[in-house]
Motif scaffolding. Structure first.
Motif, mmCIF file in Angstrom:
data_model
loop_
_atom_site.group_PDB
_atom_site.id
_atom_site.type_symbol
_atom_site.label_atom_id
_atom_site.label_comp_id
_atom_site.label_asym_id
_atom_site.label_seq_id
_atom_site.Cartn_x
_atom_site.Cartn_y
_atom_site.Cartn_z
ATOM 1 N N SER A 56 37.868 36.961 27.592
ATOM 2 C CA SER A 56 36.446 37.288 27.412
ATOM 3 C C SER A 56 35.706 37.336 28.742
ATOM 4 O O SER A 56 36.197 36.823 29.755
ATOM 5 C CB SER A 56 35.795 36.207 26.552
ATOM 6 O OG SER A 56 35.807 34.990 27.291
ATOM 7 N N PRO A 57 34.510 37.915 28.768
ATOM 8 C CA PRO A 57 33.691 37.878 29.986
ATOM 9 C C PRO A 57 33.419 36.442 30.447
ATOM 10 O O PRO A 57 33.349 36.190 31.651
ATOM 11 C CB PRO A 57 32.397 38.583 29.566
ATOM 12 C CG PRO A 57 32.821 39.518 28.473
ATOM 13 C CD PRO A 57 33.900 38.780 27.723
ATOM 14 N N ASP A 58 33.327 35.490 29.511
ATOM 15 C CA ASP A 58 33.107 34.087 29.906
ATOM 16 C C ASP A 58 34.312 33.532 30.669
ATOM 17 O O ASP A 58 34.153 32.817 31.664
ATOM 18 C CB ASP A 58 32.860 33.206 28.668
ATOM 19 C CG ASP A 58 31.445 33.374 28.139
ATOM 20 O OD1 ASP A 58 30.605 33.962 28.858
ATOM 21 O OD2 ASP A 58 31.203 32.944 26.995
ATOM 22 N N TYR A 59 35.515 33.848 30.194
ATOM 23 C CA TYR A 59 36.737 33.418 30.891
ATOM 24 C C TYR A 59 36.759 34.027 32.299
ATOM 25 O O TYR A 59 37.058 33.344 33.284
ATOM 26 C CB TYR A 59 37.982 33.842 30.098
ATOM 27 C CG TYR A 59 39.260 33.785 30.901
ATOM 28 C CD1 TYR A 59 39.915 32.577 31.143
ATOM 29 C CD2 TYR A 59 39.788 34.955 31.471
ATOM 30 C CE1 TYR A 59 41.073 32.528 31.912
ATOM 31 C CE2 TYR A 59 40.941 34.914 32.231
ATOM 32 C CZ TYR A 59 41.580 33.700 32.454
ATOM 33 O OH TYR A 59 42.713 33.661 33.224
ATOM 34 N N VAL A 60 36.407 35.314 32.376
ATOM 35 C CA VAL A 60 36.393 35.997 33.680
ATOM 36 C C VAL A 60 35.385 35.323 34.613
ATOM 37 O O VAL A 60 35.693 35.038 35.779
ATOM 38 C CB VAL A 60 36.068 37.505 33.496
ATOM 39 C CG1 VAL A 60 35.854 38.177 34.844
ATOM 40 C CG2 VAL A 60 37.189 38.193 32.722
ATOM 41 N N ALA A 61 34.199 35.026 34.077
ATOM 42 C CA ALA A 61 33.154 34.384 34.898
ATOM 43 C C ALA A 61 33.636 33.026 35.402
ATOM 44 O O ALA A 61 33.361 32.640 36.539
ATOM 45 C CB ALA A 61 31.867 34.238 34.081
ATOM 46 N N ALA A 62 34.394 32.319 34.563
ATOM 47 C CA ALA A 62 34.884 30.990 34.953
ATOM 48 C C ALA A 62 35.901 31.083 36.094
ATOM 49 O O ALA A 62 36.158 30.097 36.781
ATOM 50 C CB ALA A 62 35.490 30.288 33.739
ATOM 51 N N HIS A 63 36.495 32.269 36.288
ATOM 52 C CA HIS A 63 37.487 32.442 37.356
ATOM 53 C C HIS A 63 37.017 33.430 38.423
ATOM 54 O O HIS A 63 37.820 34.087 39.089
ATOM 55 C CB HIS A 63 38.841 32.862 36.755
ATOM 56 C CG HIS A 63 39.408 31.800 35.886
ATOM 57 N ND1 HIS A 63 39.112 31.706 34.549
ATOM 58 C CD2 HIS A 63 40.191 30.728 36.174
ATOM 59 C CE1 HIS A 63 39.711 30.644 34.041
ATOM 60 N NE2 HIS A 63 40.361 30.031 35.011
ATOM 61 N N LYS A 64 35.715 33.462 38.574
ATOM 62 C CA LYS A 64 35.054 34.339 39.542
ATOM 63 C C LYS A 64 35.655 34.214 40.943
ATOM 64 O O LYS A 64 35.916 35.212 41.612
ATOM 65 C CB LYS A 64 33.582 33.907 39.573
ATOM 66 C CG LYS A 64 32.593 34.853 40.153
ATOM 67 C CD LYS A 64 31.182 34.348 39.792
ATOM 68 C CE LYS A 64 30.138 35.265 40.358
ATOM 69 N NZ LYS A 64 29.643 34.820 41.672
ATOM 70 N N ARG A 65 35.921 32.961 41.347
ATOM 71 C CA ARG A 65 36.387 32.738 42.725
ATOM 72 C C ARG A 65 37.759 33.351 42.980
ATOM 73 O O ARG A 65 38.038 33.818 44.085
ATOM 74 C CB ARG A 65 36.418 31.230 43.033
ATOM 75 C CG ARG A 65 35.042 30.701 43.413
ATOM 76 C CD ARG A 65 35.079 29.192 43.618
ATOM 77 N NE ARG A 65 35.993 28.784 44.696
ATOM 78 C CZ ARG A 65 35.682 28.838 45.986
ATOM 79 N NH1 ARG A 65 34.506 29.295 46.355
ATOM 80 N NH2 ARG A 65 36.551 28.447 46.893
ATOM 81 N N VAL A 66 38.604 33.332 41.976
ATOM 82 C CA VAL A 66 39.936 33.940 42.129
ATOM 83 C C VAL A 66 39.783 35.424 42.475
ATOM 84 O O VAL A 66 40.469 35.954 43.361
ATOM 85 C CB VAL A 66 40.769 33.774 40.831
ATOM 86 C CG1 VAL A 66 42.040 34.604 40.898
ATOM 87 C CG2 VAL A 66 41.084 32.300 40.582
ATOM 88 N N ILE A 67 38.868 36.074 41.779
ATOM 89 C CA ILE A 67 38.652 37.518 42.005
ATOM 90 C C ILE A 67 37.982 37.751 43.356
ATOM 91 O O ILE A 67 38.374 38.643 44.112
ATOM 92 C CB ILE A 67 37.803 38.105 40.854
ATOM 93 C CG1 ILE A 67 38.574 37.978 39.541
ATOM 94 C CG2 ILE A 67 37.403 39.545 41.142
ATOM 95 C CD1 ILE A 67 37.772 38.337 38.306
#
Ligand code: ADP
Ligand code: MG
Length: 327
Positions: A133-144
């Motif tokens: 989900s977008p929430d999961y993606v936001a939680a891993h913002k730093r990886v990206i």
């Protein structure tokens, strides 16, 4: 014999430790070969079941990691035994899976039947891939944000894919988008936040609304005209893979805007996952500061190697295995 200049560049990837992030799918591929494909309501007896690691994003991550790039996988596995299987295979390839989400329920799966002529049917069951989900993606913002290049495909929810592109673009992480499984309509925000489009020849024909050449002579097409069509779609940089005919790198911003990449000749036994091996190489190349054309020349070798073995990830090589085959 000495390595040619292109194969030598594989060492650049191995030594530069560029960082790649891949967001998307991991699937266990269940394949049975049958004399012919069953019709509705019919049972046919097939050969032994093979279960191999797949999923476009997992494949792309594995290919890049085997070349020596630092690869972070973002996505979700389930609570079944396939979850361990998929993570184990990625870890053996050198992929960092510590950020992968574990959800309740089945992992992503494909059920494939292949007949004696190589014709197949595929059912894709997204399973845990659908929970990204977008929430999961936001939680891993730093990886990206910390990666040099981000790989995306369309086997995950489009909102999550778009959210990842948005974060990458804002951070200056190069975004390579694989419009596969093919969709003719992409969210404008995804297009705007992606840098390079990667599609095969059939996806290209559908996307740009052109007829496939009758004699399969893709090289004879007017690539300048197609480049303008990609531009109007929203991409100044695009790569079109042409199966055994090689690939074309289109870069409207370059002095050499159209470059044809020769295929590497091999005795192909199974071309499953060749497109993903190609994409993983481009990601690794970009993260190692190679140009798109340099990366594509390497991808031609890496994907040809993948055609010499069965399965997707199962057929991928390390730098030394690939160099050894083509010396
Ligand atoms: N039979 C083959 N021999 C050598 N290289 C191949 C072969 N099939 C595919 N490749 C390589 O793999 C790349 C990707 O394959 P392609 O079939 O275009 O992707 P996809 O799997 O997405 O359809 C090609 O551009 C080419 O470099
Ligand atoms: Mg193909």
């Amino acid at each position: 014999m000495a390595l040619n200049e292109t194969l030598h560049k594989l060492d650049t990837i191995a030594h530069s430790h560029g960082t790649v992030a891949v967001l998307g799918s991991m699937n266990a591929d269940y394949t049975v070969t049958t004399p012919r494909l069953p019709g509705p309501g019919e049972t046919v007896t097939g050969g032994p079941l093979t279960i191999l690691p797949g999923g476009k994003s997992g494949n792309q991550a594995a290919a890049a990691a085997l070349l020596g790039a630092r690869v972070q996988m973002l996505g979700a596995v389930g609570s079944d035994s396939n979850a361990h299987f998929l993570l184990d295979k990625l870890q053996s390839a050198g992929v960092d899976t510590s950020a992968v989400l574990k959800t309740n329920g089945p992992s992503g799966t494909t059920v494939i039947t292949v007949d004696a002529h190589g014709e197949n049917t595929i059912v894709y069951s997204p399973g845990s891939n659908a929970t990204v989900s977008p929430d999961y993606v936001a939680a891993h913002k730093r990886v990206i944000e910390q990666a040099s290049a981000l790989g995306l495909c369309l086997e995950s929810p489009i909102e999550a894919v778009t959210a990842a592109a948005r974060i990458a673009h804002a951070a200056g992480t190069r975004v390579l988008l694989n419009d596969s499984p093919f969709s003719a309509t992409l969210p404008p925000e995804l297009i705007k936040n992606s840098d390079i489009l990667l599609v095969n020849e059939h996806e290209t024909a559908q996307l740009l609304g052109i007829d496939e050449p009758e004699d399969d002579d893709w090289h004879a097409l007017d690539w300048g005209r197609l480049q303008e069509k990609f531009h109007h779609f929203g991409f100044d940089e695009a790569i079109v893979t042409l199966g055994a005919h090689g690939s074309i790198v289109l870069d409207r911003t370059s002095e050499e805007p159209i470059v044809s990449i020769r295929p590497v000749s091999v005795d192909a036994v199974d071309t499953t996952g060749c497109g993903d091996a190609y994409m993983g190489t481009i990601l690794a190349g970009l993260a190692s500061h190679l140009t798109l054309v340099e990366s594509a020349r390497l991808a031609s070798y890496v994907s040809a190697y993948a055609a010499t073995g069965h399965g997707a990830q199962a057929s991928y090589g390390t730098t030394s295995q690939i160099q050894a085959l083509f010396v």
